[in-house]
Design an enzyme around this catalytic site. Sequence first.
Site, PDB file in Angstrom:
ATOM      1  N   HIS A 136      -2.143  -5.380   1.593  1.00  0.00           N
ATOM      2  CA  HIS A 136      -3.435  -6.063   1.442  1.00  0.00           C
ATOM      3  C   HIS A 136      -3.200  -7.494   1.021  1.00  0.00           C
ATOM      4  O   HIS A 136      -2.283  -7.771   0.246  1.00  0.00           O
ATOM      5  CB  HIS A 136      -4.277  -5.373   0.359  1.00  0.00           C
ATOM      6  CG  HIS A 136      -5.372  -6.255  -0.190  1.00  0.00           C
ATOM      7  ND1 HIS A 136      -6.561  -6.434   0.469  1.00  0.00           N
ATOM      8  CD2 HIS A 136      -5.430  -7.056  -1.286  1.00  0.00           C
ATOM      9  CE1 HIS A 136      -7.317  -7.297  -0.223  1.00  0.00           C
ATOM     10  NE2 HIS A 136      -6.644  -7.680  -1.294  1.00  0.00           N
ATOM     11  N   LYS A 194       0.827  -1.214   0.000  1.00  0.00           N
ATOM     12  CA  LYS A 194       0.000   0.000   0.000  1.00  0.00           C
ATOM     13  C   LYS A 194       0.864   1.268   0.000  1.00  0.00           C
ATOM     14  O   LYS A 194       2.081   1.212   0.236  1.00  0.00           O
ATOM     15  CB  LYS A 194      -0.934  -0.039   1.213  1.00  0.00           C
ATOM     16  CG  LYS A 194      -1.989  -1.164   1.139  1.00  0.00           C
ATOM     17  CD  LYS A 194      -2.988  -1.070   2.294  1.00  0.00           C
ATOM     18  CE  LYS A 194      -4.043  -2.157   2.219  1.00  0.00           C
ATOM     19  NZ  LYS A 194      -5.071  -2.024   3.294  1.00  0.00           N
ATOM     20  N   ASN A 202      -2.189   0.505   6.666  1.00  0.00           N
ATOM     21  CA  ASN A 202      -1.702  -0.757   7.240  1.00  0.00           C
ATOM     22  C   ASN A 202      -0.826  -1.576   6.294  1.00  0.00           C
ATOM     23  O   ASN A 202      -0.797  -2.796   6.367  1.00  0.00           O
ATOM     24  CB  ASN A 202      -2.862  -1.562   7.838  1.00  0.00           C
ATOM     25  CG  ASN A 202      -3.894  -1.952   6.816  1.00  0.00           C
ATOM     26  OD1 ASN A 202      -3.754  -1.656   5.636  1.00  0.00           O
ATOM     27  ND2 ASN A 202      -4.938  -2.628   7.257  1.00  0.00           N
TER      28      ASN A 202
HETATM   29  P1  RTP Z   1      -7.252  -5.564   3.281  1.00  0.00           P
HETATM   30  O1  RTP Z   1      -8.551  -5.918   2.573  1.00  0.00           O
HETATM   31  O2  RTP Z   1      -6.766  -4.191   2.959  1.00  0.00           O
HETATM   32  O3  RTP Z   1      -6.221  -6.652   3.109  1.00  0.00           O
HETATM   33  O4  RTP Z   1      -7.513  -5.529   4.862  1.00  0.00           O
HETATM   34  P2  RTP Z   1      -8.321  -6.593   5.718  1.00  0.00           P
HETATM   35  O5  RTP Z   1      -8.882  -7.685   4.864  1.00  0.00           O
HETATM   36  O6  RTP Z   1      -7.463  -6.982   6.871  1.00  0.00           O
HETATM   37  O7  RTP Z   1      -9.507  -5.681   6.276  1.00  0.00           O
HETATM   38  P3  RTP Z   1     -10.907  -5.310   5.579  1.00  0.00           P
HETATM   39  O8  RTP Z   1     -11.976  -5.609   6.562  1.00  0.00           O
HETATM   40  O9  RTP Z   1     -11.007  -5.925   4.216  1.00  0.00           O
HETATM   41  O10 RTP Z   1     -10.803  -3.735   5.446  1.00  0.00           O
HETATM   42  C1  RTP Z   1     -10.156  -3.125   4.363  1.00  0.00           C
HETATM   43  C2  RTP Z   1      -9.332  -1.975   4.877  1.00  0.00           C
HETATM   44  O11 RTP Z   1     -10.206  -0.979   5.423  1.00  0.00           O
HETATM   45  C3  RTP Z   1      -9.609  -0.387   6.568  1.00  0.00           C
HETATM   46  N1  RTP Z   1     -10.442  -0.600   7.726  1.00  0.00           N
HETATM   47  N2  RTP Z   1     -10.645   0.308   8.613  1.00  0.00           N
HETATM   48  N3  RTP Z   1     -11.525   1.770  10.866  1.00  0.00           N
HETATM   49  C4  RTP Z   1     -11.908   0.500  10.715  1.00  0.00           C
HETATM   50  O12 RTP Z   1     -12.616  -0.069  11.492  1.00  0.00           O
HETATM   51  C5  RTP Z   1     -11.441  -0.203   9.537  1.00  0.00           C
HETATM   52  N4  RTP Z   1     -11.748  -1.453   9.219  1.00  0.00           N
HETATM   53  C6  RTP Z   1     -11.105  -1.704   8.071  1.00  0.00           C
HETATM   54  C7  RTP Z   1      -8.283  -1.051   6.798  1.00  0.00           C
HETATM   55  O13 RTP Z   1      -7.265  -0.207   6.289  1.00  0.00           O
HETATM   56  C8  RTP Z   1      -8.385  -2.339   6.003  1.00  0.00           C
HETATM   57  O14 RTP Z   1      -7.121  -2.766   5.528  1.00  0.00           O
HETATM   58 MG    MG Z   2      -9.979  -7.312   3.130  1.00  0.00          MG
END
Ligand code: RTP
Ligand code: MG
Length: 143
Positions: A117, A11, A114
């Site tokens: 991804h 990212k 973060n």
């Molecule tokens: P990614 O898709 O980016 O790999 O991350 P992830 O699966 O661990 O998390 P996801 O639930 O898919 O969320 C995508 C991105 O949105 C941001 N986020 N912010 N403030 C919050 O509660 C929150 N929740 C998610 C994060 O940057 C996450 O990587």
């Molecule tokens: Mg995700």
Amino acid sequence: MAIERTFSIVKPDAVSKNKIGAIYSRFEEAGLKVIAAKMLHLTQEQAEGFYAEHSERPFFGALVEFMTSGPIMVQVLEGENAVLAHRDILGATNPAEAADGTIRADFANSIDENAAHGSDSIESAAREVAYFFSPEELCPRTR
Ligand code: RTP
Ligand code: MG
């Protein structure tokens, strides 16, 4: 164990901190092979489309703004149980909760910025690979 493919992004925060190589090293140390890669600077439309599943979430605007804030690296990783293996080395979404030694624990700024991804399922991986790569751009290893 099954050989899988997964989709990965370094990212904008991690690219900005010059951590592309450090993060690629983590993939290689985990036995994940890079079979396609390129640098992109996402448009708003591309970022909104990629994260469409989150379009109703309160953080969607900030997520799209961040993902368009600078260049990213997109790559396809191949290996045994690649989807879960990649998620394991990424660590939890919130770096404050990510296990020691994971990519997010070591390189992420915050839950919003973060570092990387990884696809969350085989089905997401197939969709996300196709979102950024044509079949001809994938280069499976021949040796
Ligand atoms: P990614 O898709 O980016 O790999 O991350 P992830 O699966 O661990 O998390 P996801 O639930 O898919 O969320 C995508 C991105 O949105 C941001 N986020 N912010 N403030 C919050 O509660 C929150 N929740 C998610 C994060 O940057 C996450 O990587
Ligand atoms: Mg995700």
